[in-house]
Scaffold this motif. Structure first.
Motif, PDB file in Angstrom:
ATOM      1  N   ASP B 132       0.817  -1.215   0.000  1.00  0.00           N
ATOM      2  CA  ASP B 132       0.000   0.000   0.000  1.00  0.00           C
ATOM      3  C   ASP B 132       0.849   1.263   0.000  1.00  0.00           C
ATOM      4  OD1 ASP B 132       0.869  -0.626   2.476  1.00  0.00           O
ATOM      5  OD2 ASP B 132      -1.018  -0.212   3.530  1.00  0.00           O
ATOM      6  N   GLU B 133       2.152   1.140  -0.102  1.00  0.00           N
ATOM      7  CA  GLU B 133       2.999   2.319  -0.211  1.00  0.00           C
ATOM      8  C   GLU B 133       3.538   2.489  -1.625  1.00  0.00           C
ATOM      9  OE1 GLU B 133       2.724   4.365   1.965  1.00  0.00           O
ATOM     10  OE2 GLU B 133       2.206   3.251   3.776  1.00  0.00           O
ATOM     11  N   ARG B 134       2.912   1.836  -2.574  1.00  0.00           N
ATOM     12  CA  ARG B 134       3.272   2.094  -3.974  1.00  0.00           C
ATOM     13  C   ARG B 134       2.037   1.958  -4.838  1.00  0.00           C
ATOM     14  NH1 ARG B 134       4.871  -3.378  -6.068  1.00  0.00           N
ATOM     15  NH2 ARG B 134       5.059  -4.751  -4.264  1.00  0.00           N
ATOM     16  N   ASP B 135       2.053   2.664  -5.954  1.00  0.00           N
ATOM     17  CA  ASP B 135       0.927   2.662  -6.863  1.00  0.00           C
ATOM     18  C   ASP B 135       0.809   1.283  -7.509  1.00  0.00           C
ATOM     19  OD1 ASP B 135      -1.110   3.612  -8.556  1.00  0.00           O
ATOM     20  OD2 ASP B 135       0.358   3.953 -10.150  1.00  0.00           O
ATOM     21  N   PRO B 136      -0.397   0.676  -7.484  1.00  0.00           N
ATOM     22  CA  PRO B 136      -0.545  -0.654  -8.097  1.00  0.00           C
ATOM     23  C   PRO B 136      -0.177  -0.648  -9.578  1.00  0.00           C
ATOM     24  CG  PRO B 136      -2.678   0.267  -7.456  1.00  0.00           C
ATOM     25  CD  PRO B 136      -1.632   1.114  -6.831  1.00  0.00           C
ATOM     26  N   ASP B 137      -0.314   0.519 -10.241  1.00  0.00           N
ATOM     27  CA  ASP B 137       0.022   0.586 -11.660  1.00  0.00           C
ATOM     28  C   ASP B 137       1.482   0.957 -11.900  1.00  0.00           C
ATOM     29  OD1 ASP B 137      -2.658   0.164 -11.876  1.00  0.00           O
ATOM     30  OD2 ASP B 137      -3.127   2.285 -12.150  1.00  0.00           O
ATOM     31  N   GLY B 138       2.219   1.092 -10.819  1.00  0.00           N
ATOM     32  CA  GLY B 138       3.646   1.358 -10.990  1.00  0.00           C
ATOM     33  C   GLY B 138       3.979   2.776 -11.384  1.00  0.00           C
ATOM     34  N   ASN B 139       3.026   3.729 -11.210  1.00  0.00           N
ATOM     35  CA  ASN B 139       3.309   5.120 -11.578  1.00  0.00           C
ATOM     36  C   ASN B 139       4.227   5.808 -10.593  1.00  0.00           C
ATOM     37  OD1 ASN B 139       1.611   6.167 -13.995  1.00  0.00           O
ATOM     38  ND2 ASN B 139       0.288   4.763 -12.892  1.00  0.00           N
ATOM     39  N   PHE B 140       4.056   5.487  -9.304  1.00  0.00           N
ATOM     40  CA  PHE B 140       4.847   6.169  -8.277  1.00  0.00           C
ATOM     41  C   PHE B 140       4.982   5.257  -7.079  1.00  0.00           C
ATOM     42  CE2 PHE B 140       0.394   7.442  -7.938  1.00  0.00           C
ATOM     43  CZ  PHE B 140       0.095   7.138  -6.614  1.00  0.00           C
ATOM     44  N   ALA B 141       5.867   5.602  -6.171  1.00  0.00           N
ATOM     45  CA  ALA B 141       6.027   4.853  -4.932  1.00  0.00           C
ATOM     46  C   ALA B 141       6.421   5.802  -3.825  1.00  0.00           C
ATOM     47  CB  ALA B 141       7.082   3.762  -5.110  1.00  0.00           C
ATOM     48  N   ALA B 142       6.184   5.375  -2.578  1.00  0.00           N
ATOM     49  CA  ALA B 142       6.464   6.248  -1.435  1.00  0.00           C
ATOM     50  C   ALA B 142       7.966   6.309  -1.207  1.00  0.00           C
ATOM     51  CB  ALA B 142       5.749   5.736  -0.196  1.00  0.00           C
ATOM     52  N   TYR B 143       8.521   7.460  -1.528  1.00  0.00           N
ATOM     53  CA  TYR B 143       9.957   7.658  -1.427  1.00  0.00           C
ATOM     54  C   TYR B 143      10.350   7.961   0.010  1.00  0.00           C
ATOM     55  CZ  TYR B 143      13.970  10.877  -1.659  1.00  0.00           C
ATOM     56  OH  TYR B 143      15.131  11.562  -1.442  1.00  0.00           O
ATOM     57  N   ARG B 144       9.459   8.626   0.718  1.00  0.00           N
ATOM     58  CA  ARG B 144       9.771   9.013   2.094  1.00  0.00           C
ATOM     59  C   ARG B 144       8.468   9.233   2.844  1.00  0.00           C
ATOM     60  NH1 ARG B 144       9.504  15.246   2.600  1.00  0.00           N
ATOM     61  NH2 ARG B 144       8.914  15.865   0.526  1.00  0.00           N
ATOM     62  N   ALA B 145       8.562   9.273   4.144  1.00  0.00           N
ATOM     63  CA  ALA B 145       7.417   9.652   4.950  1.00  0.00           C
ATOM     64  C   ALA B 145       7.946  10.480   6.098  1.00  0.00           C
ATOM     65  CB  ALA B 145       6.696   8.432   5.479  1.00  0.00           C
ATOM     66  N   HIS B 146       7.126  11.368   6.578  1.00  0.00           N
ATOM     67  CA  HIS B 146       7.517  12.086   7.780  1.00  0.00           C
ATOM     68  C   HIS B 146       6.268  12.535   8.506  1.00  0.00           C
ATOM     69  CE1 HIS B 146       7.095  15.278   4.792  1.00  0.00           C
ATOM     70  NE2 HIS B 146       6.695  16.011   5.800  1.00  0.00           N
ATOM     71  N   LEU B 147       6.450  12.914   9.748  1.00  0.00           N
ATOM     72  CA  LEU B 147       5.321  13.360  10.535  1.00  0.00           C
ATOM     73  C   LEU B 147       5.339  14.878  10.600  1.00  0.00           C
ATOM     74  CD1 LEU B 147       5.784  10.841  13.460  1.00  0.00           C
ATOM     75  CD2 LEU B 147       4.462  10.572  11.381  1.00  0.00           C
ATOM     76  N   SER B 148       4.163  15.443  10.799  1.00  0.00           N
ATOM     77  CA  SER B 148       4.080  16.879  11.077  1.00  0.00           C
ATOM     78  C   SER B 148       3.871  16.989  12.580  1.00  0.00           C
ATOM     79  CB  SER B 148       2.906  17.455  10.313  1.00  0.00           C
ATOM     80  OG  SER B 148       2.629  18.747  10.800  1.00  0.00           O
ATOM     81  N   VAL B 149       4.856  17.536  13.272  1.00  0.00           N
ATOM     82  CA  VAL B 149       4.853  17.398  14.727  1.00  0.00           C
ATOM     83  C   VAL B 149       4.746  18.723  15.474  1.00  0.00           C
ATOM     84  CG1 VAL B 149       6.171  15.262  14.711  1.00  0.00           C
ATOM     85  CG2 VAL B 149       7.384  17.445  14.783  1.00  0.00           C
TER      86      VAL B 149
END
Lengths: 573, 348
Positions: B132-149
């Motif tokens: 669930d951290e990448r597009d099923p069609d392969g268009n994009f993927a989650a390169y990074r994540a961060h929190l807003s704190v």
């Protein structure tokens, strides 16, 4: 003689390019000025939602409280800036031009040189000096009085703070105009007043001030106009304070998905206000005639300040500190320390920001290159066009030439951000794919700077008697050759001065630029703005210093190039 | 009216069918010598990014040590401005960018819909990334994540007085002491604002708006304002900037309220009209390599979806934090409302 006469006839038929030049310039100037305005008006009647014709955009101007508030604040801010600039610059100009104040020549030079400071850089410098908690002034204030953290003396993130920061960098307009006008006040009128028993203050009040009043008002109007259409300083200081002025509001309408129609409609009242202010200025300046009626009938008498000298010095140097010394010191300090709030000592001194800007930050070199290149191109093209246009317009060589002068002056009524919107609409479409190239920026800068270049060149032309050109024409030179070989050399200093003026103007431009740059066409002003949004003050100060050094170097060099008569003219002047 | 649910159901089925038909991501690719050679021949890659500029430049530097022949042009702006810029460029037929990355997941749904992305899946993403951290069609993927704190200056605000919950920020004692980034500019804050309005409602923001909050643009900026000592407390801002400042020795502490902390996922993708397609492909694969992801974590303080990345000691592992997810599909229709409500309560 006969052979010369014959020769002349032949050459005249062959080479006189007045008409083609006139036609070409008319077309070029019309495109520069009229095309963006056309698209601006077209889009203002176009619906952002569907694309059909609509009046909704104009309705929003009246009904949308956010827009109305942004306009009200912008107008209030501009009037405040005008008043403050006038109150500071007028006495200062008098002190510098008409009294025996020590060091007045240098003061005058310094104020003129401070034109080079881009207002957005000044605003950033004032963030460093007067932010409520981290500002240097407030840190010192708390330290000296032993106050709690949170107590502050000044807060730049307020409406008044914004007015102050803009006035600091627009007062040179008023100062220069008023000081020049004071230079021209004929001394015999003042003498007459004193002979008739008027004391110094009476003479000042009843003779001198009324004579320079038009210049004061005109300068104030320019300051108002500058503030009203300014983007950089409000973006840096008003947004943290939690309000929009109209220029930042228009810019926010460009956030994706852009609301172009509303942006265009919001820009139009700015255009109308600008035109009204300029008309007002013209009608005021138009009556200036009587100030020069006496001509240079006598060297202006200098008032001796006597015991008031110290108060006057304190005032003048106080103003210089606020507008030049403190901001520059703040920029330099921040460029060499880790974070803004740090005291200066060996632990906090660092070259990391220089290292980052010069070696790590990949945009620096391109932006510096683009900025200098565009500065050169704009300055050269504008000076050339202004030279030819003022020749045609002032010498009235061709019927209708004065309309050319009008076209060259017209862009002055178009605020930078409005022009940015207009140019974006004109050239960012499949027909003209100029968006994303340096060309669109060149067009923008040319349009913005043309009025300034034209004003300078045309007043210079007015001072050169046509008989010298006529001599050239009689001897068989074409009009353009006469212009090139006789008039232009005579106007060298004016040409160099207006070149420098345009160059500096280009480098400090941000309001049109911010809408027109892309990744490959970054300019220093824009990366400074980008870095400000991510809070990298150290890097900004380094870039700002680089930008200022570069512009001073160019201006200095331009005044020294022998081909342009630099050395000669300096020897003469 | 009765047929509406049926239509909706049909539509849903249709969409599922079409998306499952489309969900054939291209086969994962590896970095081959041919790809490297072609990329070197292009010699350049243009990276539009919303990651903090120092982190992005550091990553570019790492890439350059591997491929000195290829220059990386880093174009950093806030997520919403990256979005604005690419939108202006693609709608006028200007193709400058090779690889794009923003912290607003809505953007990538939009890009994908417009057909602006070139589907491709680096081997590393195919092997290691959670589905669930990448597009099923392969268009994009989650390169990074961060929190807003929420974070505060621990030297200026004693721990006992620091806020513990979101509601604590409404306490009059914090009036004039807070700084906050803008949702019109920052994708992280847009995501966070949506998550928090779902949790606390708009009246929370209405009250927060009366607290005299200093407004900045990018979510990288509030931590820097804390470091400068301009304000003592941030309402939102990137966790990774706080980590970086902590590493530099600035006394800042993060608050993770029990109610949850908003999470922003930054996707990356290769653009369909990339002027340097091979360099783009190479750089894109590099972005997801363990090396790059570890650098993002160590130097940049970013959270990674790469299972082998080791978090620095002293940072609370993401598994122990209650996260507030926002669904980009639900956020997208709300964007204009969020912007206008925000302007109403905060002035800009």
């Amino acid at each position: 003689m006969t052979s010369i006469a014959l020769n002349e006839g032949a050459q005249r038929r062959g080479i006189d390019l007045s008409w083609p030049t006139f036609a070409l310039l008319t077309v070029v100037l019309s495109i520069l000025v009229i095309l963006p305005l056309f698209w601006l008006i077209y889009y203002s009647f176009r619906s952002d939602a569907g694309g059909g014709a609509t009046l909704d955009n104009f309705a929003a101007l009246v009904t949308d409280p956010a827009l109305v508030r942004a306009y009200a604040l912008a107008i209030g801010m501009a009037l405040g800036v005008g008043a403050l600039a006038c109150l500071v610059a007028t006495p200062m100009a008098w002190l510098v031009a008409r009294t025996d104040l020590p060091g007045r020549r240098h003061i005058r030079m310094l104020v003129t040189a401070s034109f080079v400071t881009p207002p957005f850089l000044g605003a950033i410098a004032y963030e460093i000096i007067a932010a409520p908690n981290s500002g240097i002034v407030n840190i010192i204030y708390r330290y000296v009085f032993g106050l709690e953290p949170g107590a502050y003396l000044v807060n730049i993130y307020t409406f008044t703070g914004l007015v102050f920061a803009i006035a600091c960098f627009t007062f040179p307009y008023v100062f220069t105009l008023v000081a020049n006008a004071l230079d021209r006040v004929p001394a015999d009128l003042e003498d007459a007043s004193s002979i008739l028993g008027g004391r110094a203050l009476t003479t000042l009040r009843k003779v001198t001030i009324p004579m320079v009043l038009p210049a004061i008002l005109a300068g104030t109007l320019i300051a108002v106009l500058q503030a009203l259409t300014m983007f950089g300083s409000p973006a840096i200081l008003a947004l943290p304070a939690g309000f929009h002025v109209i220029t930042t509001k228009i810019w926010s309408l460009f956030q994706f998905p852009p609301r172009l129609g509303l942006a265009a409609a919001s820009a139009l009242p700015l255009l109308v206000i600008t035109m009204l202010l300029l008309r007002a200025q013209k009608s005021i300046l138009g009556r200036r005639g009587y100030t020069v009626l006496g001509g240079k009938s006598g060297t202006p008498r200098l008032t001796s300040l006597g015991p008031w000298k110290w108060a006057a010095m304190a005032f003048v140097y106080g103003v210089l500190c606020l507008t030049i010394f403190f901001p520059y010191a703040a920029l330099i300090k921040t460029a060499f320390t880790v974070t803004v709030g740090d005291p200066i000592n060996f632990d906090t001194l660092t070259l990391r920001h220089w290292n980052f800007v010069l070696f790590d930050f990949s945009a620096t070199r391109m932006a510096l290159y683009n900025t200098i290149l565009l500065g050169f191109l704009t300055a050269t093209v504008v000076t050339a066009i202004a030279l030819v246009v003022s020749y045609l317009a002032i010498r009235k060589t061709i019927p209708g030439a004065k309309y050319l002068g009008f076209l060259a002056t017209a862009p002055v009524a178009i605020p930078g951000i409005v022009l940015g919107v207009g140019l974006f609409l004109s050239y960012a479409n499949p027909t003209f794919q100029l968006y994303g190239t340096l060309w669109i920026l060149l067009i923008a800068f040319m349009t913005i700077e043309l009025p300034a270049g034209y004003q300078q060149m045309s007043s210079a032309f007015a001072g050169v008697h046509p008989e010298l050109e006529e001599a050239g024409r009689i001897l068989g030179a074409s009009r353009l050759r006469t212009l090139w070989e006789i008039t232009a050399p005579l106007l060298r200093t004016s040409v160099v001065a207006s070149w420098c003026f345009v160059f500096v103007g280009t480098i400090r431009e941000l309001s049109a630029t911010i809408l027109l740059t892309t990744a490959n066409t970054k300019l220093v002003s824009v990366i400074i703005y980008d870095l400000n949004e991510s809070g990298d003050l150290g890097a900004i100060c380094v870039l700002g210093i680089l930008l200022l050094v570069a512009s001073f170097a160019v201006v200095f060099a331009a005044n020294r190039v022998p081909v342009l008569g630099g050395a000669q003219m300096n020897a003469r002047g | 009216m009765w047929n509406r649910p049926i239509t909706a159901a049909l539509l849903a089925v249709g969409m599922m069918a079409s998306s499952s038909a489309m969900a054939e991501a291209p086969a994962p690719y590896q970095v081959t010598p041919e790809l490297e050679a072609a990329a070197k021949a292009e010699g350049k890659v243009v990276f539009y990014t919303a990651t903090d500029v120092t982190v992005a430049e550091k990553l570019a530097e790492l890439f350059k040590t591997k491929y000195p022949e290829i220059t990386v042009q880093v174009e950093r702006a806030g997520s919403e401005r990256v979005f604005q810029r690419i939108g202006q460029e693609y709608s006028t037929g200007i193709y400058n960018a090779d690889v794009i990355e923003t912290s607003d997941a809505v953007h990538f749904a939009y890009f994908k819909r417009e057909g602006w992305l070139e589907p491709m899946v680096p081997q590393e993403v195919a092997d290691k990334w959670p589905a669930d951290e990448r597009d099923p069609d392969g268009n994009f993927a989650a390169y990074r994540a961060h929190l807003s704190v929420i974070a505060y200056r621990s030297d200026l605000l004693p721990d006992a007085e620091a806020p513990k919950t979101w509601e604590d920020l409404l306490d009059p004692r914090f009036k004039g002491k807070m700084v906050k980034a803008h949702p019109g500019y920052s994708g992280t804050v847009m995501t966070a604002t949506f998550a928090l309005t779902s949790l606390l409602g708009w009246d929370y923001f209405e009250k927060l708006g009366t607290q005299d909050v200093m407004q900045v643009q990018s979510s990288t900026e509030p931590p820097k304002k804390l470091a400068q000592g301009e304000r003592v407390l941030e309402v939102d801002g990137n966790e990774y900037n706080v980590f970086r400042l902590q590493d530099e020795g600035v006394p800042i502490k993060i608050v993770y309220p029990e109610a949850g902390t908003p999470l922003a996922v930054g996707n990356a993708a290769v653009l369909a009209h990339a002027p340097n397609p091979n360099a783009a492909k190479l750089f894109y694969s590099f972005l997801f390599s363990l090396e790059a992801q570890q650098l993002n974590s160590d130097f940049g303080g970013l959270r990674s979806f790469h299972p082998d990345v080791k978090e620095k000691e002293g940072r609370l592992p993401i598994s122990q934090i209650k996260l507030l997810h926002s669904d980009p599909a639900q956020l997208e229709p709300e964007i204009l409302t969020i912007k206008s409500n925000y302007e109403k309560y905060f002035g800009t």
